[in-house]
Design a protein around this motif. Structure first.
Motif, PDB file in Angstrom:
ATOM      1  N   GLY A 275       0.821  -1.205   0.000  1.00 47.59           N
ATOM      2  CA  GLY A 275       0.000   0.000   0.000  1.00 47.59           C
ATOM      3  C   GLY A 275       0.848   1.245   0.000  1.00 47.59           C
ATOM      4  N   ASP A 276       0.220   2.376  -0.296  1.00 47.97           N
ATOM      5  CA  ASP A 276       0.956   3.639  -0.384  1.00 47.97           C
ATOM      6  C   ASP A 276       1.551   4.082   0.949  1.00 47.97           C
ATOM      7  OD1 ASP A 276       0.619   3.941  -3.062  1.00 47.97           O
ATOM      8  OD2 ASP A 276      -0.738   5.662  -2.960  1.00 47.97           O
ATOM      9  N   ASN A 277       0.846   3.826   2.034  1.00 47.82           N
ATOM     10  CA  ASN A 277       1.218   4.435   3.306  1.00 47.82           C
ATOM     11  C   ASN A 277       1.829   3.480   4.327  1.00 47.82           C
ATOM     12  OD1 ASN A 277       0.199   7.044   2.519  1.00 47.82           O
ATOM     13  ND2 ASN A 277      -1.852   6.190   2.749  1.00 47.82           N
ATOM     14  N   ILE A 278       1.980   2.229   3.970  1.00 48.36           N
ATOM     15  CA  ILE A 278       2.659   1.254   4.826  1.00 48.36           C
ATOM     16  C   ILE A 278       3.553   0.383   3.970  1.00 48.36           C
ATOM     17  CG2 ILE A 278       0.881   1.209   6.617  1.00 48.36           C
ATOM     18  CD1 ILE A 278      -0.045  -1.487   5.355  1.00 48.36           C
ATOM     19  N   PRO A 279       4.595  -0.194   4.554  1.00 52.26           N
ATOM     20  CA  PRO A 279       5.112   0.071   5.897  1.00 52.26           C
ATOM     21  C   PRO A 279       6.054   1.270   5.890  1.00 52.26           C
ATOM     22  CG  PRO A 279       6.393  -1.643   4.874  1.00 52.26           C
ATOM     23  CD  PRO A 279       5.336  -1.275   3.880  1.00 52.26           C
TER      24      PRO A 279
END
Length: 426
Positions: A275-279
């Motif tokens: 995903g864009d925001n993890i990790p």
């Protein structure tokens, strides 16, 4: 006449012949390079031409860099300027005596950068040790007594007097780790090949060994842990007494020792495709030998990987000192030990974010600064120099940082092929 008009058998035969010829040329070049290494180790001439490849430092390219640098944002009192045009510039090692800068690449060359008149702009960029066939010589580092080490994908070389003999094509060279002995040859990959080296307070050589996968399969676990792949190994400066200093690291391409408390800090690039925001990306601190840092159980920070979600991670896994923005690609770093910058920067960490390659909205392409608390832990990380990412387009991608002997900061940009210098004036 086109080979395709001669029939498929003729075309196949010609292609096979061309391939065989290419293999023979490659083998011949490798044999010549090996012979040259032996000659250099015996202080003999290789016959390499004195007309060494150089890189022009003026013209349209320099003008283009200066235009980009005009848009870089820095704290008050700081300025940035083009230091040198250096193709594929990655890790940098600054000569402790001469100030000559040796620059590693992820290709086949090491460059030597010289500022002869000490106006803090390079006068000459030339190829270093051209008779040696380098393979991904990303890692370059100096010992305090002036020995230059070059960490390739699967070999480590030593140049005892590089600072003083790099002007000619022949320079004394020795193998600290022979080709194929840094990692098992079966584990060589096109992915995560960039090594970084440092000489520690114990006078040992430390080298980062990124593991080649996004998340490696369980059947690789024991081999990688034993060899230090996915970690940091250390050894005597002659290559002996090797051990695994830190493990559980996905792909570190930046490390340095805190001169105050001797702890080893390193960046780590975290798992893709979650995903864009993890990790989060990581800045880590190793306080002693034998610590583990979470991978492959964690993809970054506290985010568990899908591949190891059902397995229990080591209870003593060390958490990152700083969680950076996801997929910013944290690479090179250095402790600031100079006196040119204001007091709040002294003893802190400058690091770079190369910029994301698989994020919907790109982030990174900047220099970060991390201040430390009195107890040696991280206090705060924030952008220091940014402006290479404009409207989703990279105008440059910082790959590493190094301190010049006058206390200014060098920033290597491998995408644009340049080194910039950040200085401070009261």
């Amino acid at each position: 006449m086109s080979i395709f008009r001669r029939g498929p058998r003729t075309a196949a035969l010609l292609a096979s012949t061309m391939f065989a010829g290419a293999v023979m040329l490659s083998a011949s070049a490798h044999a010549q390079s090996t012979d040259n290494m032996q000659k250099l180790s015996n202080f003999q001439q290789t016959g390499a031409s004195m007309e060494m490849e150089t890189v022009p430092q003026t013209g349209p390219r320099a003008d283009a860099f200066n235009k980009t640098l005009a848009g870089i944002k820095l704290p008050d009192g700081f300025k940035i300027a083009l230091y040198a045009i250096v193709p594929d510039a990655r890790e940098m090692a600054v000569g402790p005596t001469t100030g000559a800068v040796f620059v590693g690449t992820r290709k086949s060359k090491v460059w030597a950068v010289t500022d002869r008149d000490k106006d803090r702009v390079a006068d000459e960029v030339k190829v270093f040790a051209p008779s040696i066939q380098f393979k991904l010589p990303n890692g370059v580092c100096f010992s305090k007594d002036g020995f230059l080490f070059v960490a390739e994908q699967n070999r480590v070389l030593l140049f005892p007097a590089a600072e003083f003999f790099y002007e000619g094509p022949d320079v004394a060279a020795f193998e600290v780790v022979k080709q194929g002995e840094l990692i098992p040859p079966s584990e060589e990959s096109y992915n995560h090949t960039a090594r970084v080296c440092r000489i520690g307070p114990d006078d040992k050589l430390y080298i980062t060994l990124g593991q080649p996968f996004n998340v490696f399969a369980p059947e690789k676990y024991d081999l990688y842990k034993k060899a230090g792949i996915g970690g940091i190994v250390r050894m005597d400066r002659d290559g002996k007494n090797r051990d695994v200093y830190a493990w559980g690291v996905r792909n570190s391409v930046g490390m340095d020792f805190n001169p105050k408390d001797k702890t080893l800090w390193f960046t780590d690039n975290q798992v893709d495709g979650m995903g864009d925001n993890i990790p989060p990306g990581e800045l880590n601190r190793a306080t002693e030998a034998g610590q583990t840092f979470g991978f492959p159980y964690f993809g970054g920070g506290n985010v568990r990987t899908v591949e190891y979600k059902d397995q229990t991670p080591p209870a003593d896994s060390v958490k990152p000192e700083v969680e950076m923005e996801a997929h910013a690609a944290d690479l090179g770093m250095t402790f600031y030990t100079g006196k040119q910058f204001p007091a709040q920067y002294r003893g802190g960490i400058f690091s770079v974010q190369h910029g994301s390659w698989n994020r919907t909205d790109p982030v990174g392409a900047r220099v970060m600064f991390t201040s430390l608390n009195e107890d040696g832990t991280a206090a705060k990380s924030e952008p220091f120099a940014e402006g290479w990412l404009v409207d989703g387009e990279y105008l440059g991608r910082p790959a590493s940082v190094a301190q010049l002997n006058d206390g200014s900061l060098l920033v290597a940009d491998d995408t644009s092929g340049a080194i910039y210098r950040i200085s401070y004036e009261k």
